[in-house]
Design an enzyme around this catalytic site. Structure first.
Site, PDB file in Angstrom:
ATOM      1  N   GLY A  14       0.774  -1.245   0.000  1.00  0.00           N
ATOM      2  CA  GLY A  14       0.000   0.000   0.000  1.00  0.00           C
ATOM      3  C   GLY A  14       0.801   1.288   0.000  1.00  0.00           C
ATOM      4  O   GLY A  14       0.250   2.347   0.294  1.00  0.00           O
ATOM      5  N   ILE A  21       0.388   6.238   4.345  1.00  0.00           N
ATOM      6  CA  ILE A  21       0.586   5.734   5.706  1.00  0.00           C
ATOM      7  C   ILE A  21       1.533   4.532   5.664  1.00  0.00           C
ATOM      8  O   ILE A  21       2.394   4.374   6.537  1.00  0.00           O
ATOM      9  CB  ILE A  21      -0.774   5.368   6.333  1.00  0.00           C
ATOM     10  CG1 ILE A  21      -1.581   6.653   6.606  1.00  0.00           C
ATOM     11  CG2 ILE A  21      -0.586   4.564   7.618  1.00  0.00           C
ATOM     12  CD1 ILE A  21      -2.972   6.430   7.146  1.00  0.00           C
ATOM     13  N   ILE A  93      -4.422  -0.673   2.323  1.00  0.00           N
ATOM     14  CA  ILE A  93      -5.010  -0.562   0.985  1.00  0.00           C
ATOM     15  C   ILE A  93      -6.502  -0.255   1.094  1.00  0.00           C
ATOM     16  O   ILE A  93      -7.207  -0.886   1.893  1.00  0.00           O
ATOM     17  CB  ILE A  93      -4.805  -1.905   0.231  1.00  0.00           C
ATOM     18  CG1 ILE A  93      -3.328  -2.079  -0.139  1.00  0.00           C
ATOM     19  CG2 ILE A  93      -5.705  -2.017  -0.985  1.00  0.00           C
ATOM     20  CD1 ILE A  93      -2.993  -3.417  -0.765  1.00  0.00           C
ATOM     21  N   TYR A 156     -18.102   9.687   4.578  1.00  0.00           N
ATOM     22  CA  TYR A 156     -17.241   8.494   4.518  1.00  0.00           C
ATOM     23  C   TYR A 156     -18.013   7.304   3.924  1.00  0.00           C
ATOM     24  O   TYR A 156     -17.436   6.398   3.325  1.00  0.00           O
ATOM     25  CB  TYR A 156     -16.693   8.188   5.915  1.00  0.00           C
ATOM     26  CG  TYR A 156     -15.423   7.377   5.904  1.00  0.00           C
ATOM     27  CD1 TYR A 156     -14.277   7.834   5.255  1.00  0.00           C
ATOM     28  CD2 TYR A 156     -15.352   6.134   6.530  1.00  0.00           C
ATOM     29  CE1 TYR A 156     -13.106   7.092   5.241  1.00  0.00           C
ATOM     30  CE2 TYR A 156     -14.186   5.385   6.522  1.00  0.00           C
ATOM     31  CZ  TYR A 156     -13.071   5.870   5.880  1.00  0.00           C
ATOM     32  OH  TYR A 156     -11.909   5.123   5.873  1.00  0.00           O
ATOM     33  N   LYS A 163     -14.987  -0.511   6.015  1.00  0.00           N
ATOM     34  CA  LYS A 163     -14.110  -0.598   7.194  1.00  0.00           C
ATOM     35  C   LYS A 163     -14.764  -1.447   8.294  1.00  0.00           C
ATOM     36  O   LYS A 163     -14.070  -2.154   9.033  1.00  0.00           O
ATOM     37  CB  LYS A 163     -13.780   0.792   7.739  1.00  0.00           C
ATOM     38  CG  LYS A 163     -12.881   1.637   6.826  1.00  0.00           C
ATOM     39  CD  LYS A 163     -11.545   0.993   6.546  1.00  0.00           C
ATOM     40  CE  LYS A 163     -10.576   1.954   5.878  1.00  0.00           C
ATOM     41  NZ  LYS A 163      -9.401   1.260   5.321  1.00  0.00           N
ATOM     42  N   ILE A 192      -5.060  11.742   8.097  1.00  0.00           N
ATOM     43  CA  ILE A 192      -3.724  12.141   7.644  1.00  0.00           C
ATOM     44  C   ILE A 192      -3.862  12.482   6.161  1.00  0.00           C
ATOM     45  O   ILE A 192      -4.506  11.739   5.410  1.00  0.00           O
ATOM     46  CB  ILE A 192      -2.721  10.975   7.831  1.00  0.00           C
ATOM     47  CG1 ILE A 192      -2.593  10.617   9.321  1.00  0.00           C
ATOM     48  CG2 ILE A 192      -1.365  11.322   7.238  1.00  0.00           C
ATOM     49  CD1 ILE A 192      -1.702   9.429   9.613  1.00  0.00           C
ATOM     50  N   THR A 194      -3.416  12.225   2.792  1.00  0.00           N
ATOM     51  CA  THR A 194      -2.846  11.314   1.781  1.00  0.00           C
ATOM     52  C   THR A 194      -3.730  11.392   0.548  1.00  0.00           C
ATOM     53  O   THR A 194      -4.810  11.992   0.578  1.00  0.00           O
ATOM     54  CB  THR A 194      -2.850   9.858   2.294  1.00  0.00           C
ATOM     55  OG1 THR A 194      -4.213   9.472   2.503  1.00  0.00           O
ATOM     56  CG2 THR A 194      -2.063   9.687   3.577  1.00  0.00           C
ATOM     57  N   LEU A 195      -3.288  10.696  -0.489  1.00  0.00           N
ATOM     58  CA  LEU A 195      -4.071  10.665  -1.730  1.00  0.00           C
ATOM     59  C   LEU A 195      -5.474  10.114  -1.471  1.00  0.00           C
ATOM     60  O   LEU A 195      -6.481  10.706  -1.862  1.00  0.00           O
ATOM     61  CB  LEU A 195      -3.322   9.762  -2.724  1.00  0.00           C
ATOM     62  CG  LEU A 195      -3.555   9.975  -4.197  1.00  0.00           C
ATOM     63  CD1 LEU A 195      -3.147  11.386  -4.591  1.00  0.00           C
ATOM     64  CD2 LEU A 195      -2.737   8.947  -4.994  1.00  0.00           C
TER      65      LEU A 195
HETATM   66  P1  NAD Z   1      -2.795   6.063  -0.035  1.00  0.00           P
HETATM   67  O1  NAD Z   1      -3.593   6.538  -1.217  1.00  0.00           O
HETATM   68  O2  NAD Z   1      -1.417   6.525   0.089  1.00  0.00           O
HETATM   69  O3  NAD Z   1      -2.806   4.475   0.044  1.00  0.00           O
HETATM   70  C1  NAD Z   1      -3.840   3.686  -0.493  1.00  0.00           C
HETATM   71  C2  NAD Z   1      -3.148   2.509  -1.163  1.00  0.00           C
HETATM   72  O4  NAD Z   1      -4.121   1.576  -1.666  1.00  0.00           O
HETATM   73  C3  NAD Z   1      -2.303   2.956  -2.380  1.00  0.00           C
HETATM   74  O5  NAD Z   1      -0.978   2.465  -2.245  1.00  0.00           O
HETATM   75  C4  NAD Z   1      -2.991   2.264  -3.552  1.00  0.00           C
HETATM   76  O6  NAD Z   1      -2.086   1.872  -4.577  1.00  0.00           O
HETATM   77  C5  NAD Z   1      -3.573   1.038  -2.855  1.00  0.00           C
HETATM   78  N1  NAD Z   1      -4.581   0.369  -3.669  1.00  0.00           N
HETATM   79  C6  NAD Z   1      -5.780   0.868  -4.086  1.00  0.00           C
HETATM   80  N2  NAD Z   1      -6.370  -0.043  -4.891  1.00  0.00           N
HETATM   81  C7  NAD Z   1      -5.533  -1.124  -4.948  1.00  0.00           C
HETATM   82  C8  NAD Z   1      -5.581  -2.370  -5.625  1.00  0.00           C
HETATM   83  N3  NAD Z   1      -6.609  -2.717  -6.408  1.00  0.00           N
HETATM   84  N4  NAD Z   1      -4.534  -3.234  -5.459  1.00  0.00           N
HETATM   85  C9  NAD Z   1      -3.471  -2.902  -4.686  1.00  0.00           C
HETATM   86  N5  NAD Z   1      -3.363  -1.735  -4.036  1.00  0.00           N
HETATM   87  C10 NAD Z   1      -4.391  -0.858  -4.173  1.00  0.00           C
HETATM   88  O7  NAD Z   1      -3.677   6.498   1.233  1.00  0.00           O
HETATM   89  P2  NAD Z   1      -3.534   6.158   2.791  1.00  0.00           P
HETATM   90  O8  NAD Z   1      -4.320   7.194   3.469  1.00  0.00           O
HETATM   91  O9  NAD Z   1      -2.145   5.911   3.141  1.00  0.00           O
HETATM   92  O10 NAD Z   1      -4.376   4.804   2.907  1.00  0.00           O
HETATM   93  C11 NAD Z   1      -3.847   3.609   3.467  1.00  0.00           C
HETATM   94  C12 NAD Z   1      -4.863   2.956   4.389  1.00  0.00           C
HETATM   95  O11 NAD Z   1      -5.038   3.784   5.547  1.00  0.00           O
HETATM   96  C13 NAD Z   1      -6.244   2.788   3.787  1.00  0.00           C
HETATM   97  O12 NAD Z   1      -6.792   1.570   4.228  1.00  0.00           O
HETATM   98  C14 NAD Z   1      -7.021   3.945   4.384  1.00  0.00           C
HETATM   99  O13 NAD Z   1      -8.404   3.735   4.408  1.00  0.00           O
HETATM  100  C15 NAD Z   1      -6.426   3.934   5.767  1.00  0.00           C
HETATM  101  N6  NAD Z   1      -6.659   5.138   6.577  1.00  0.00           N
HETATM  102  C16 NAD Z   1      -6.303   6.367   6.112  1.00  0.00           C
HETATM  103  C17 NAD Z   1      -6.514   7.482   6.889  1.00  0.00           C
HETATM  104  C18 NAD Z   1      -6.142   8.865   6.408  1.00  0.00           C
HETATM  105  O14 NAD Z   1      -6.647   9.845   6.940  1.00  0.00           O
HETATM  106  N7  NAD Z   1      -5.265   8.977   5.433  1.00  0.00           N
HETATM  107  C19 NAD Z   1      -7.112   7.355   8.164  1.00  0.00           C
HETATM  108  C20 NAD Z   1      -7.451   6.080   8.623  1.00  0.00           C
HETATM  109  C21 NAD Z   1      -7.225   4.979   7.820  1.00  0.00           C
END
Ligand code: NAD
Length: 257
Positions: A14, A21, A93, A156, A163, A192, A194-195
């Site tokens: 991911g 993250i 992911i 959300y 989730k 956080i 992020t994309l």
């Molecule tokens: P991010 O966009 O950097 O990461 C998301 C990742 O998912 C990317 O690397 C993307 O390539 C991958 N992905 C999406 N579809 C995919 C597929 N079909 N096959 C393989 N990989 C795939 O964003 P992030 O915020 O770092 O998200 C990471 C995790 O953290 C997620 O589960 C997100 O829900 C969770 N999260 C994020 C936050 C926040 O505020 N950023 C808060 C809580 C939880």
């Protein structure tokens, strides 16, 4: 630098870019002495990963789109051949169509619902199945979730429901894998930038609430999530499985804000 994960092989899925993250988790794992293995989805992410890891010796990169069973099978087959064993797995992911992350939840399309569940929740089940035989020395799996899986968080929507399924999967998988000394837990991170996060409508206003009202009066960092992941991946957390740890500056304890 610490030695919590010294010489442990940790697979991290991911990392899309330096804001991910998963990249924060990768850095914390490296600081704890781990050998990390990264997966990426698609060529654009590969070029990001090559730049990010240019100064780090010996990091292996593997392609894996989690919607494709053949990718998952090939990934773990290659890891078996190349490493023989892994000790930890990080699943970071998620994906939902941008148009499903605003407005009324009842407008979620069937297709959008399936897509969010497939990528953000089912993928944990599939990769746990194939990671299991490689965790010959026991192991620890960590996935990423958000409070929207437990409570209603405006916009959300479909991701909150994915989730909730993910968090429930953690509990069911903990029962399956525990007898093999494989633990599985989730981290519920605060917002956080992020994309993925920026796809949720109104994301910036959530950050503002954190700065003004939550117990620690701030948001959390990639590094704080990364350090919690190291704890869960390490023997320090050997008695913990099926758990959801909030790394959210205390937001989850609050009532109406
Ligand atoms: P991010 O966009 O950097 O990461 C998301 C990742 O998912 C990317 O690397 C993307 O390539 C991958 N992905 C999406 N579809 C995919 C597929 N079909 N096959 C393989 N990989 C795939 O964003 P992030 O915020 O770092 O998200 C990471 C995790 O953290 C997620 O589960 C997100 O829900 C969770 N999260 C994020 C936050 C926040 O505020 N950023 C808060 C809580 C939880």
């Amino acid at each position: 630098m610490n030695t919590l994960l010294k010489d442990k092989k940790i697979l991290i899925m991911g990392v899309a870019n330096k804001w991910s993250i998963a990249w924060g988790i990768a850095q914390s794992c490296i600081e704890a002495g781990a050998n990390i293995i990264l997966t990426y989805q698609g060529e654009r992410n590969l070029s990001n990963l090559k730049k990010l890891t240019a100064d780090l010796a010996g990091i292996s990169l593997y392609q894996c789109d989690v919607t494709q069973d053949q990718d998952i099978i090939a990934l773990f087959h290659n890891l078996e051949e190349d490493f023989g064993v892994i000790h930890g797995l990080v699943h970071s992911i998620a994906f939902a169509n941008k148009e499903e992350l605003e407005g009324a939840y009842y407008n979620t399309s069937r297709e959008g619902y399936h897509l969010a569940q497939d990528i953000s929740s089912y993928s944990l089940v599939a990769i746990s199945k194939y990671a299991r035989p490689l965790m010959k020395e026991g192991g620890s799996i960590v996935t990423m979730t958000y409070l929207g899986g437990e409570r209603v968080v405006q916009n959300y929507n479909v991701m909150g429901v994915a989730k909730a399924a993910l968090e429930s999967s953690v509990r069911y998988l903990s029962a399956d894998l525990g007898p093999e000394n494989i633990r599985i837990n989730s981290i519920s991170a605060g917002p956080i930038k992020t994309l993925a996060a920026q796809g949720v409508k109104g994301f910036r206003s959530i950050l503002k609430v954190y700065e003004e009202k939550v117990p620690l009066r701030r948001t959390v960092t990639q590094g704080e999530v990364g350090d919690t992941a190291v704890f869960l991946l390490s023997p320090m957390a050997r008695g913990i499985t099926g758990e959801n740890i909030h790394v959210d500056a205390g937001y989850h304890t609050m009532g109406l804000l």
